[in-house]
Design a protein around this motif. Structure first.
Motif, short mmCIF file in Angstrom:
data_model
loop_
_atom_site.label_atom_id
_atom_site.label_comp_id
_atom_site.label_asym_id
_atom_site.label_seq_id
_atom_site.Cartn_x
_atom_site.Cartn_y
_atom_site.Cartn_z
N LYS A 1 0.84 -1.19 0.00
CA LYS A 1 0.00 0.00 0.00
C LYS A 1 0.88 1.25 0.00
CE LYS A 1 -3.95 -2.20 0.33
NZ LYS A 1 -4.98 -2.15 -0.72
N LEU A 2 0.35 2.35 -0.51
CA LEU A 2 1.10 3.61 -0.56
C LEU A 2 1.52 4.05 0.84
CD1 LEU A 2 2.19 6.01 -2.16
CD2 LEU A 2 -0.06 7.09 -1.92
N SER A 3 0.65 3.82 1.83
CA SER A 3 0.96 4.24 3.20
C SER A 3 2.19 3.53 3.74
CB SER A 3 -0.24 3.99 4.12
OG SER A 3 -0.58 2.61 4.12
N ASP A 4 2.36 2.25 3.41
CA ASP A 4 3.53 1.50 3.85
C ASP A 4 4.79 1.96 3.13
OD1 ASP A 4 2.45 -0.25 5.82
OD2 ASP A 4 1.49 -1.38 4.24
N ARG A 5 4.64 2.31 1.87
CA ARG A 5 5.80 2.82 1.13
C ARG A 5 6.25 4.17 1.70
NH1 ARG A 5 4.69 1.49 -5.29
NH2 ARG A 5 3.71 -0.54 -4.99
N ILE A 6 5.27 5.02 2.00
CA ILE A 6 5.60 6.33 2.58
C ILE A 6 6.25 6.16 3.94
CG2 ILE A 6 4.61 8.46 3.51
CD1 ILE A 6 2.53 8.32 1.28
N ALA A 7 5.74 5.23 4.74
CA ALA A 7 6.32 4.98 6.06
C ALA A 7 7.77 4.51 5.92
CB ALA A 7 5.50 3.93 6.81
N PHE A 8 8.04 3.67 4.95
CA PHE A 8 9.41 3.19 4.71
C PHE A 8 10.32 4.34 4.32
CE2 PHE A 8 12.75 1.66 1.87
CZ PHE A 8 13.29 0.60 2.60
N VAL A 9 9.85 5.17 3.40
CA VAL A 9 10.64 6.32 2.94
C VAL A 9 10.90 7.28 4.10
CG1 VAL A 9 10.61 8.37 1.47
CG2 VAL A 9 9.88 6.17 0.55
N TRP A 10 9.87 7.55 4.90
CA TRP A 10 10.04 8.47 6.02
C TRP A 10 11.06 7.94 7.01
CZ3 TRP A 10 9.86 13.15 7.69
CH2 TRP A 10 9.94 13.40 9.05
N MET A 11 11.01 6.66 7.31
CA MET A 11 11.96 6.08 8.26
C MET A 11 13.39 6.15 7.74
SD MET A 11 10.68 5.46 11.10
CE MET A 11 9.03 5.49 11.78
N CYS A 12 13.56 5.95 6.45
CA CYS A 12 14.90 6.07 5.86
C CYS A 12 15.39 7.51 5.92
CB CYS A 12 14.89 5.59 4.41
SG CYS A 12 14.69 3.80 4.22
N LEU A 13 14.50 8.45 5.63
CA LEU A 13 14.88 9.87 5.65
C LEU A 13 15.18 10.34 7.06
CD1 LEU A 13 15.26 12.56 4.19
CD2 LEU A 13 12.80 12.98 4.52
N THR A 14 14.30 10.04 8.01
CA THR A 14 14.51 10.48 9.38
C THR A 14 15.72 9.78 10.00
OG1 THR A 14 13.33 11.03 11.43
CG2 THR A 14 13.04 8.80 10.62
N GLY A 15 15.95 8.51 9.63
CA GLY A 15 17.14 7.82 10.10
C GLY A 15 18.41 8.47 9.58
N PHE A 16 18.39 8.87 8.31
CA PHE A 16 19.54 9.55 7.71
C PHE A 16 19.82 10.88 8.43
CE2 PHE A 16 20.78 12.98 4.81
CZ PHE A 16 22.06 12.56 4.44
N ILE A 17 18.79 11.66 8.66
CA ILE A 17 18.97 12.96 9.31
C ILE A 17 19.47 12.79 10.74
CG2 ILE A 17 17.75 15.01 10.15
CD1 ILE A 17 15.92 14.72 7.68
N HIS A 18 18.86 11.86 11.48
CA HIS A 18 19.27 11.64 12.87
C HIS A 18 20.69 11.10 12.97
CE1 HIS A 18 15.37 12.73 14.08
NE2 HIS A 18 14.80 11.54 14.18
#
Length: 211
Positions: free
Chosen positions: A53-70
């Motif tokens: 689902k799109l929501s799961d893809r967005i969640a995956f992308v967000w976690m990768c982005l926030t992990g990178f920033i942190h």
């Protein structure tokens, strides 16, 4: 002693060096990194799980982005906070630019070092672990997601509270307060709260449910 544009003007930054790069190219370079992480992670999860689902893809992308920033950007501050004002790397210059909205980042403030250390070395790795759990459909993803979300929201609340007790840390121009200080941090408050209502794809039934 080097002169600077930070508030309050009385803070001492003897090792301060002006940024070599203008503001716009500096932010654009950071934006390119964000775009690379977003596009790369979205392509990866789409290839690994094309039926997600799109929501799961967005969640995956967000976690990768926030992990990178942190784990990279904020960890950079924790490691180099004492010499940050005199350095000229990309992340150093970005922190010096952001510090126009909160000069405590250039003064080795004890609270910020502690908060950013937890954010970088706890929430950063956990965000990547959540991304992995999403990719392999591990149910632990949801519990970890709640932990990271609460931690991010709690950290932002403390950050806002401690800074607003003394607004002299921010330059008087509204741009620095509302765009740098408020907006960039509020993203994690909004997303952290919204995560609790993100629809998810149930592993067994493939039905859409709400966390």
């Amino acid at each position: 002693m080097s002169t600077h544009n930070y508030y309050p003007p009385s803070i001492e930054l003897p090792h301060f060096v002006e940024n070599e790069s203008p503001v716009i190219p500096l932010i654009l370079r950071f934006g390119v990194l964000w775009a690379a992480v977003i596009v790369g992670s979205y392509s990866l999860i789409t290839r690994l799980r094309p039926t997600y689902k799109l929501s799961d893809r967005i969640a995956f992308v967000w976690m990768c982005l926030t992990g990178f920033i942190h784990l990279f950007f904020e960890a950079h501050f924790v490691i180099y906070h004492a010499s940050l004002a005199g350095r000229q790397g990309l992340f150093d210059q970005l922190w010096k630019e952001y510090s126009l909205s909160d000069s405590r980042y250039l003064t080795s403030d004890a609270f910020l070092i502690s908060m950013e250390a937890v954010t970088a070395f706890c929430w950063g790795p956990l965000a990547f672990l959540i991304a992995y759990c999403i990719a392999v459909q591990h149910p632990m993803r949801h519990a970890l997601q709640i932990i990271v979300s609460l931690g991010q929201v709690y950290g932002d609340v403390l950050y806002y509270a401690t800074s607003l007790l003394d607004v002299s840390y921010c330059r008087p121009e509204g741009y620095y307060f509302w765009f740098y200080y408020f907006f960039f941090n509020f993203i994690w408050v909004v997303v952290g709260c919204c995560k609790y209502g993100l629809p998810r794809c149930d592993i067994a039934t493939n039905d859409v449910q709400t966390i």
